[in-house]
Design a protein around this motif. Structure first.
Motif, PDB file in Angstrom:
ATOM      1  N   GLN A 150      15.583  14.956  11.311  1.00  0.00           N
ATOM      2  CA  GLN A 150      15.459  14.479   9.639  1.00  0.00           C
ATOM      3  C   GLN A 150      15.027  13.200   9.491  1.00  0.00           C
ATOM      4  N   LYS A 151      15.086  12.216  10.682  1.00  0.00           N
ATOM      5  CA  LYS A 151      14.885  10.763  10.443  1.00  0.00           C
ATOM      6  C   LYS A 151      13.356  10.761  10.517  1.00  0.00           C
ATOM      7  N   LEU A 152      13.063  11.384  11.532  1.00  0.00           N
ATOM      8  CA  LEU A 152      11.506  11.558  11.701  1.00  0.00           C
ATOM      9  C   LEU A 152      10.755  11.859  10.605  1.00  0.00           C
ATOM     10  N   VAL A 153      11.140  13.207  10.288  1.00  0.00           N
ATOM     11  CA  VAL A 153      10.744  13.674   8.797  1.00  0.00           C
ATOM     12  C   VAL A 153      10.814  12.664   7.738  1.00  0.00           C
ATOM     13  N   ASP A 154      11.485  12.167   7.459  1.00  0.00           N
ATOM     14  CA  ASP A 154      11.854  10.712   6.549  1.00  0.00           C
ATOM     15  C   ASP A 154      10.657   9.815   6.408  1.00  0.00           C
ATOM     16  N   ARG A 155      10.589   9.441   7.997  1.00  0.00           N
ATOM     17  CA  ARG A 155       9.561   8.285   8.136  1.00  0.00           C
ATOM     18  C   ARG A 155       8.430   8.945   7.815  1.00  0.00           C
ATOM     19  N   THR A 156       7.830   9.936   8.306  1.00  0.00           N
ATOM     20  CA  THR A 156       6.601  10.656   8.315  1.00  0.00           C
ATOM     21  C   THR A 156       6.159  10.926   6.744  1.00  0.00           C
ATOM     22  N   LYS A 157       7.149  11.304   5.953  1.00  0.00           N
ATOM     23  CA  LYS A 157       6.913  11.325   4.448  1.00  0.00           C
ATOM     24  C   LYS A 157       6.637  10.000   3.784  1.00  0.00           C
ATOM     25  N   LEU A 158       6.975   8.856   4.462  1.00  0.00           N
ATOM     26  CA  LEU A 158       6.868   7.659   3.846  1.00  0.00           C
ATOM     27  C   LEU A 158       5.659   7.163   3.942  1.00  0.00           C
ATOM     28  N   LEU A 159       4.901   7.659   5.046  1.00  0.00           N
ATOM     29  CA  LEU A 159       3.592   7.434   5.604  1.00  0.00           C
ATOM     30  C   LEU A 159       2.468   8.041   4.876  1.00  0.00           C
ATOM     31  N   TRP A 160       2.927   9.094   4.108  1.00  0.00           N
ATOM     32  CA  TRP A 160       1.915  10.006   3.622  1.00  0.00           C
ATOM     33  C   TRP A 160       0.866   9.445   2.594  1.00  0.00           C
ATOM     34  N   GLY A 161      -0.338   9.470   3.093  1.00  0.00           N
ATOM     35  CA  GLY A 161      -1.241   8.766   2.171  1.00  0.00           C
ATOM     36  C   GLY A 161      -1.998   7.374   2.860  1.00  0.00           C
ATOM     37  N   ILE A 162      -1.136   6.756   3.687  1.00  0.00           N
ATOM     38  CA  ILE A 162      -1.309   5.500   4.120  1.00  0.00           C
ATOM     39  C   ILE A 162      -2.119   5.376   5.464  1.00  0.00           C
ATOM     40  N   LYS A 163      -3.105   4.397   5.606  1.00  0.00           N
ATOM     41  CA  LYS A 163      -4.003   4.332   6.642  1.00  0.00           C
ATOM     42  C   LYS A 163      -3.863   2.922   6.984  1.00  0.00           C
ATOM     43  N   GLY A 164      -4.062   2.504   8.365  1.00  0.00           N
ATOM     44  CA  GLY A 164      -3.913   1.279   8.766  1.00  0.00           C
ATOM     45  C   GLY A 164      -5.095   0.838   9.604  1.00  0.00           C
ATOM     46  N   TYR A 165      -5.653  -0.320   9.265  1.00  0.00           N
ATOM     47  CA  TYR A 165      -6.987  -0.983   9.904  1.00  0.00           C
ATOM     48  C   TYR A 165      -6.494  -2.293  10.530  1.00  0.00           C
ATOM     49  N   ALA A 166      -6.896  -2.584  11.965  1.00  0.00           N
ATOM     50  CA  ALA A 166      -6.679  -3.644  12.685  1.00  0.00           C
ATOM     51  C   ALA A 166      -7.957  -4.399  12.762  1.00  0.00           C
ATOM     52  N   THR A 167      -7.949  -5.759  12.459  1.00  0.00           N
ATOM     53  CA  THR A 167      -9.216  -6.566  12.546  1.00  0.00           C
ATOM     54  C   THR A 167      -8.773  -7.982  12.698  1.00  0.00           C
ATOM     55  N   ASN A 168      -9.950  -8.748  13.080  1.00  0.00           N
ATOM     56  CA  ASN A 168      -9.646 -10.237  13.211  1.00  0.00           C
ATOM     57  C   ASN A 168     -10.709 -10.910  12.520  1.00  0.00           C
ATOM     58  N   LEU A 169     -11.042 -10.048  11.553  1.00  0.00           N
ATOM     59  CA  LEU A 169     -11.854 -10.771  10.397  1.00  0.00           C
ATOM     60  C   LEU A 169     -11.179 -11.378   9.061  1.00  0.00           C
ATOM     61  N   ASN A 170     -11.473 -12.500   8.682  1.00  0.00           N
ATOM     62  CA  ASN A 170     -10.869 -13.164   7.662  1.00  0.00           C
ATOM     63  C   ASN A 170     -11.532 -12.787   6.298  1.00  0.00           C
ATOM     64  N   LEU A 171     -11.534 -11.400   5.831  1.00  0.00           N
ATOM     65  CA  LEU A 171     -12.439 -11.086   4.739  1.00  0.00           C
ATOM     66  C   LEU A 171     -11.389 -10.297   3.916  1.00  0.00           C
ATOM     67  N   PRO A 172     -12.076  -9.891   2.621  1.00  0.00           N
ATOM     68  CA  PRO A 172     -10.997  -9.167   1.707  1.00  0.00           C
ATOM     69  C   PRO A 172     -10.660  -8.101   2.129  1.00  0.00           C
ATOM     70  N   ASN A 173      -9.472  -7.435   1.862  1.00  0.00           N
ATOM     71  CA  ASN A 173      -8.834  -6.113   2.200  1.00  0.00           C
ATOM     72  C   ASN A 173      -9.968  -5.143   2.044  1.00  0.00           C
ATOM     73  N   GLN A 174     -10.538  -4.715   0.641  1.00  0.00           N
ATOM     74  CA  GLN A 174     -11.354  -3.734   0.483  1.00  0.00           C
ATOM     75  C   GLN A 174     -12.709  -3.818   1.005  1.00  0.00           C
ATOM     76  N   PHE A 175     -13.297  -5.129   1.563  1.00  0.00           N
ATOM     77  CA  PHE A 175     -14.336  -5.155   2.321  1.00  0.00           C
ATOM     78  C   PHE A 175     -14.011  -4.468   3.805  1.00  0.00           C
ATOM     79  N   ILE A 176     -13.041  -4.796   4.352  1.00  0.00           N
ATOM     80  CA  ILE A 176     -12.632  -4.394   5.746  1.00  0.00           C
ATOM     81  C   ILE A 176     -12.530  -2.853   5.613  1.00  0.00           C
ATOM     82  N   ILE A 177     -11.793  -1.996   4.448  1.00  0.00           N
ATOM     83  CA  ILE A 177     -11.621  -0.868   4.300  1.00  0.00           C
ATOM     84  C   ILE A 177     -13.027  -0.165   4.232  1.00  0.00           C
ATOM     85  N   ASN A 178     -13.831  -0.577   3.458  1.00  0.00           N
ATOM     86  CA  ASN A 178     -15.168  -0.157   3.265  1.00  0.00           C
ATOM     87  C   ASN A 178     -16.128  -0.128   4.494  1.00  0.00           C
ATOM     88  N   ARG A 179     -15.908  -1.039   5.379  1.00  0.00           N
ATOM     89  CA  ARG A 179     -16.765  -1.195   6.436  1.00  0.00           C
ATOM     90  C   ARG A 179     -16.233  -0.096   7.465  1.00  0.00           C
TER      91      ARG A 179
END
Length: 285
Positions: free
Chosen positions: A254-283
């Motif tokens: 159940q702990k993993l189920v609850d954690r997984t539900k919290l991440l629904w719809g979320i995506k992460g992006y790693a970058t070393n560019l100091n640019l606006p969030n949406q610019f990085i996401i669009n790229r």
């Protein structure tokens, strides 16, 4: 040239040449000339890059990289063709790994092949480094999915002074970080946040479309886990099942189920560019 008109196999290309242009070639002749074509790889790539610079405004500042696998109708491996993680679900047949570098239009710039058991993440640096060295590139941003992300790769990109935008694996996050990110984004389309994880900049965003897909996938997995518990499916390891006590019995994690539900719809992006969030996401997209 026929593959520019209609991409197809070598055999089908000869049929098209004959039907469309009245040109006839022997298939054996085509096979014999493959080594000649392969020997011109560098020359062909020079032409491609030259064309992209002249006609597609390509300046090396932004490239996309991905890999695929090609399997062989054989069960006998050799030095290059080896069994490995197969994207065609042909794990028992030898394959090769192909890495391709393209510009933002999908125009091919460079490729390489690797033995079939090569980890995807180990293919990126050799291709990028060769391109940078060959064309004396000063500014380049590499975009790749999470399969390419490893500490070793990120370190290599930074040492080469290259920029990167790479999909970030949410499994690396602590439970506390998951809760904070989920609360920050509030399940609202277009929201994003930026955090530092182990000294790396990670941007997160929320998508309702992604939420629906994640929700559907998780619910199917939970149902399967419960079917296993109820004896409807033979017992085997499952993401949402965990052993309890010394009796080696299974129970819903159940702990993993609850954690997984919290991440629904979320995506992460790693970058070393100091640019606006949406610019990085669009790229990245």
């Amino acid at each position: 040239l026929i593959r520019l008109v209609e991409p197809a196999s070598k055999r089908e290309s000869l049929v098209l040449l004959r039907e469309l242009f009245g040109k006839s070639y022997d298939l054996t002749r085509v096979y014999k000339h493959l080594k000649t074509i392969a020997s011109r790889k560098d020359q062909i790539e020079d032409v491609l890059v030259s064309f992209a610079k002249k006609n597609l405004s390509f300046d090396f500042s932004f490239v996309l990289y991905d890999v695929t696998t090609l399997y062989f109708e054989s069960f006998t491996p050799d030095e290059l063709r080896k069994c490995g993680f197969s994207k065609d679900n042909k794990a028992n047949q030898p394959q090769i790994v192909v890495g391709l570098l393209v510009n933002t239009d999908g125009f091919p710039l460079s490729f390489n092949i690797f033995s079939g058991n090569t980890f995807e993440g180990h293919t990126m640096i050799p291709i990028i480094s060769a391109l940078v060295s060959k064309y004396k590139i000063q500014n380049l941003t590499v975009v790749a999915d999470s399969a390419m992300l490893s500490r070793e790769n990120i370190k290599s990109l930074e040492e080469s002074r290259l920029n990167y935008i790479v999909g970030f694996r949410l499994g690396y996050l602590s439970d506390e970080e998951v809760k904070n990110i989920s609360q920050e984004l509030k399940q609202t389309d277009g929201t994003s946040t930026r955090l530092s994880v182990n000294g790396k900049t990670i941007i997160y965003d929320f998508s309702s479309k992604r939420y629906q897909k994640d929700k559907s996938d998780t619910e199917k997995q939970i149902k399967k886990a419960k079917d296993i518990l109820e004896g409807n499916i033979a017992v085997k390891r499952h993401r949402f099942l965990v052993e309890k006590g010394d009796k080696k019995e299974w129970q819903l994690n159940q702990k993993l189920v609850d954690r997984t539900k919290l991440l629904w719809g979320i995506k992460g992006y790693a970058t070393n560019l100091n640019l606006p969030n949406q610019f990085i996401i669009n790229r990245y997209h």
